[in-house]
Design an enzyme around this catalytic site. Structure first.
Site, PDB file in Angstrom:
ATOM      1  N   LYS A  79       0.838  -1.198   0.000  1.00  0.00           N
ATOM      2  CA  LYS A  79       0.000   0.000   0.000  1.00  0.00           C
ATOM      3  C   LYS A  79       0.872   1.246   0.000  1.00  0.00           C
ATOM      4  O   LYS A  79       1.909   1.290   0.663  1.00  0.00           O
ATOM      5  CB  LYS A  79      -0.905  -0.022   1.232  1.00  0.00           C
ATOM      6  N   SER A 149      -9.474   1.716   2.942  1.00  0.00           N
ATOM      7  CA  SER A 149      -8.610   2.494   2.074  1.00  0.00           C
ATOM      8  C   SER A 149      -7.565   1.648   1.350  1.00  0.00           C
ATOM      9  O   SER A 149      -6.847   2.151   0.480  1.00  0.00           O
ATOM     10  CB  SER A 149      -7.890   3.569   2.893  1.00  0.00           C
ATOM     11  N   SER A 173      -9.974  -0.666   7.093  1.00  0.00           N
ATOM     12  CA  SER A 173      -9.401  -0.442   5.760  1.00  0.00           C
ATOM     13  C   SER A 173      -8.665  -1.625   5.164  1.00  0.00           C
ATOM     14  O   SER A 173      -8.313  -1.596   3.988  1.00  0.00           O
ATOM     15  CB  SER A 173      -8.482   0.782   5.788  1.00  0.00           C
TER      16      SER A 173
END
Length: 463
Positions: A79, A149, A173
């Site tokens: 990420k 996210s 997330s």
């Protein structure tokens, strides 16, 4: 089956048995990125040449008898909050457009030492402050949200453009996009996986964890990530451990908590049916169901936002005052809202969390695992902003997705989402397992036992 379709554990076994080389695996995944990612948008950047070079090095090491473990030669995504020395960490924002990491984060360093091969950085909702990841499309239906996210990481794993990936979880997330894309997501116990070198959203709620295709894969990655790091003030002093679950499916004697309150309120009927069927399967494996009431449920949302909003505001205070125009509007509004909260609001949220942790600890003395939906509905359309429940209650999509995940962030308990089927439109549904602090072995054992009763899952086939 193509190499990019293999789970981590299966690929590792094939590499160890010399039926597959790291070069073949990485080439297959990079080819998959080239064909699939232009339609899905999982990646911010792809480091193809570096990945191929690392694959050749891994193959050379193995040919000379040096195997670093099950992650050696396995391609992964990180990420875009996670620092890798020499690479940009933009956090999905123009605010960080010129940022370049000077050193590896702890998790990137540990994965590198284990021989995992970086494919690139995956998209995040800006600064992880959202549950949608607008740059990325759902792996099963490009007209629907990916979840956030960590949407890029989940879509990469679900689509075969990474064998595993890392995400972060502040209010769901990791678990939200994993559930919406039909893969496994693990939010570890708070402090078990160090966050040094990972861009923060809310330091008292942030977690780093794996997104994988199987529960066994999640256990393999956690075994590499977990362990104390003094550079993270919240890092727990626990020894390194092997979290791999055993091969058995017998859950005799295990107590599964079935929530009477909160977790099945305002949940889509197809989600509830799939999760209850999966819980029934756990009972068929020998587990005993025990009904429980979720403590302090009506304070969850206020506590989550009361902690996250001021902490995020404090982190961004400088840049919010100097370059507010560089933020996306939805994130800027949330950050500006922190200025409306008082110190008293934050202190009350802290007190609420303390009480909630104590009440959850008492509840978890009665059961070993809580089983519930991961999110109340499957992935919605990309242009949908609200959901209306049968009782007439309207809720924003983001609030709906965070609602069932937030308790684990507030209390710090571990939470695992596993796929349990699809709704009538073919979209994945996830079941969430929550356990005691440092109870990852039990969660992974239960998730793995359930997974072994189901046929192997195919990769997403986006519409």
């Amino acid at each position: 089956m193509q190499p990019y379709e293999l789970s981590l554990a299966t690929a590792a076994d094939a590499i160890r048995a010399r039926r597959l080389s790291p070069v073949e695996l990485v080439d297959s995944v990079l080819d998959r990125i080239e064909t699939a990612d232009p339609h899905l948008g999982a990646y911010v950047t792809v480091t193809a040449e570096q990945a191929r070079r690392a694959a050749r090095e891994a193959e050379h090491e193995m040919a000379h008898g040096r195997c670093r473990g099950p992650l050696h030669g396995i391609p992964m995504g990180l990420k875009d909050l996670i620092d890798v020395g020499g690479m940009a960490t933009t956090a999905g924002s123009r605010v960080r457009g010129d940022h370049r990491a000077t050193a590896d984060s702890t998790v990137a360093a540990r994965l590198g030492t284990a021989g995992a091969i970086l494919l690139g950085k995956t998209h995040t909702h800006e600064f992880a402050y959202g549950l949608i990841t607008p740059q990325t499309r759902n792996a099963w239906d490009r007209g629907r949200v990916a979840g956030g996210s960590s949407g890029g990481s989940a879509v990469a794993v679900a689509s075969g453009t990474a064998t595993f990936a890392l995400g972060t979880d502040t209010g769901g997330s990791i678990r939200v996009p994993a559930a919406l894309n039909g893969v496994v997501g693990l939010k570890p116990t708070y402090g078990l996986v160090p966050r040094h070198g990972v861009t923060s959203l809310s330091w008292s709620l942030d977690h780093v964890g794996p997104i994988t295709r199987t529960v066994e894969d999640a256990a393999l990655v956690l075994s590499t990530l977990a362990g104390h790091d003094p550079r993270d003030p919240a890092s727990l002093s626990v020894p390194a451990a092997d979290y791999r679950p055993g091969p058995g499916t017998d859950l005799t004697g295990l107590r599964i908590g079935l929530p009477r309150t909160y977790y099945f309120d305002n949940v889509h009927p197809q989600v509830e049916a799939a999760v209850r069927q999966a819980i029934g399967q756990l009972e068929a494996l020998g587990a005993r169901l025990v009904e429980v009431d979720i403590p302090m449920a009506r304070y969850v949302r206020a506590t989550q936002w009361g902690l996250m909003v001021p902490e995020a505001g404090a982190y961004h205070e400088g840049s919010l005052r100097t370059v507010p125009e560089l933020y996306q509007e939805d994130v800027r509004i949330l950050l500006e809202a922190s200025e409306l909260m008082s110190a008293g609001d934050y202190v009350r949220a802290q007190r609420s969390r303390t009480l909630m942790r104590a009440e959850w600890a008492r509840m978890l003395e009665e059961v070993d695992v809580i089983a519930a939906p991961s999110v109340p509905m499957a992935a919605v359309g990309a242009d949908e902003e609200t959901v209306t429940w049968p009782d007439g209650t309207a809720e924003s999509v983001s609030d709906a997705y965070v609602r069932l995940c937030a308790p684990a962030n507030i209390t710090g308990v571990p939470a695992l989402t596993v796929p349990v089927g699809h709704d009538a439109s073919g979209m994945p549904i996830g079941m969430q397992l929550l356990g005691r602090p440092l109870g990852e072995r039990t969660l992974l054992r239960v998730g793995h036992a359930y997974e072994r009763t189901r046929p192997a899952r195919a990769l997403a086939t986006p519409a």
